[in-house]
Design an enzyme around this catalytic site. Structure first.
Site, PDB file in Angstrom:
ATOM      1  N   CYS A  23      -6.270   7.512   8.752  1.00 28.76           N
ATOM      2  CA  CYS A  23      -6.852   7.049   7.113  1.00 28.76           C
ATOM      3  C   CYS A  23      -6.362   7.825   6.109  1.00 28.76           C
ATOM      4  O   CYS A  23      -6.995   8.045   4.970  1.00 28.76           O
ATOM      5  CB  CYS A  23      -8.428   6.423   7.295  1.00 28.76           C
ATOM      6  N   HIS A  73      -5.536  -4.395  -6.114  1.00 31.78           N
ATOM      7  CA  HIS A  73      -5.266  -4.141  -6.101  1.00 31.78           C
ATOM      8  C   HIS A  73      -4.355  -2.814  -7.106  1.00 31.78           C
ATOM      9  O   HIS A  73      -3.735  -2.445  -7.464  1.00 31.78           O
ATOM     10  CB  HIS A  73      -3.744  -5.023  -6.708  1.00 31.78           C
ATOM     11  N   GLU A 134     -14.456  -4.103   5.601  1.00 27.96           N
ATOM     12  CA  GLU A 134     -12.691  -2.820   5.471  1.00 27.96           C
ATOM     13  C   GLU A 134     -11.803  -3.857   6.898  1.00 27.96           C
ATOM     14  O   GLU A 134     -11.025  -3.490   5.654  1.00 27.96           O
ATOM     15  CB  GLU A 134     -13.122  -1.739   5.542  1.00 27.96           C
TER      16      GLU A 134
END
Length: 147
Positions: A23, A73, A134
């Site tokens: 990550c 986005h 998530e």
């Protein structure tokens, strides 16, 4: 006391500065946010919202304005790290970048969302719980009683 929950989805990328796993790289998620509020239903026959704790449409409007529209986005980056330079370059190239004052983890996003949402709810409505998925199998929760 009645609880109402509305579910929202948004697509957002992030990267975790200094993290020791995958990550640390820019990656995206299909987030699913469950927003639960609580209150006492109106018992005013002259009120167009009679029988409701809160109109789902009103809740949708608040969450869309505070969370969905800004984050959908976009890429979220911690402004207090070297990712600031990356974000500034992405903005120059026309990308949607959101800078935060925190590491953009699910946990920190929940705390940020809770603060923003509660400040915009009508006085008689309490933000009871937020659940942020998530991934399909990984999520965090913010619960009012724990605060």
């Amino acid at each position: 006391m009645i609880r109402l929950t509305k579910i929202f989805t948004f697509e957002t990328a992030h990267a975790l500065w200094g993290y020791d796993g995958k990550c640390k790289n820019i990656h995206g998620h299909s987030y699913k946010l469950y927003v639960t509020v609580k209150g006492i239903p109106s018992n005013d026959v002259h009120n167009v919202k009679n029988g409701m704790v809160m109109d789902f449409g009103d809740l949708k409007s608040i969450i869309k304005r505070l969370i969905i529209d800004p984050l959908d986005h976009a890429i979220i980056l911690n402004a207090h790290t070297e990712h600031k330079k990356l974000g500034e370059q992405l903005i120059k190239e026309g990308h949607k970048v959101i800078f935060t004052n925190y590491q953009p983890t699910c946990e920190n996003m929940l705390m940020d969302f809770a603060e923003k949402i509660q400040s915009e709810l009508p006085a008689a409505i309490i933000l009871a719980k937020l659940t942020l998925y998530e991934t399909e199998t990984s999520y965090g929760e913010w619960i009012k009683e724990d605060q």
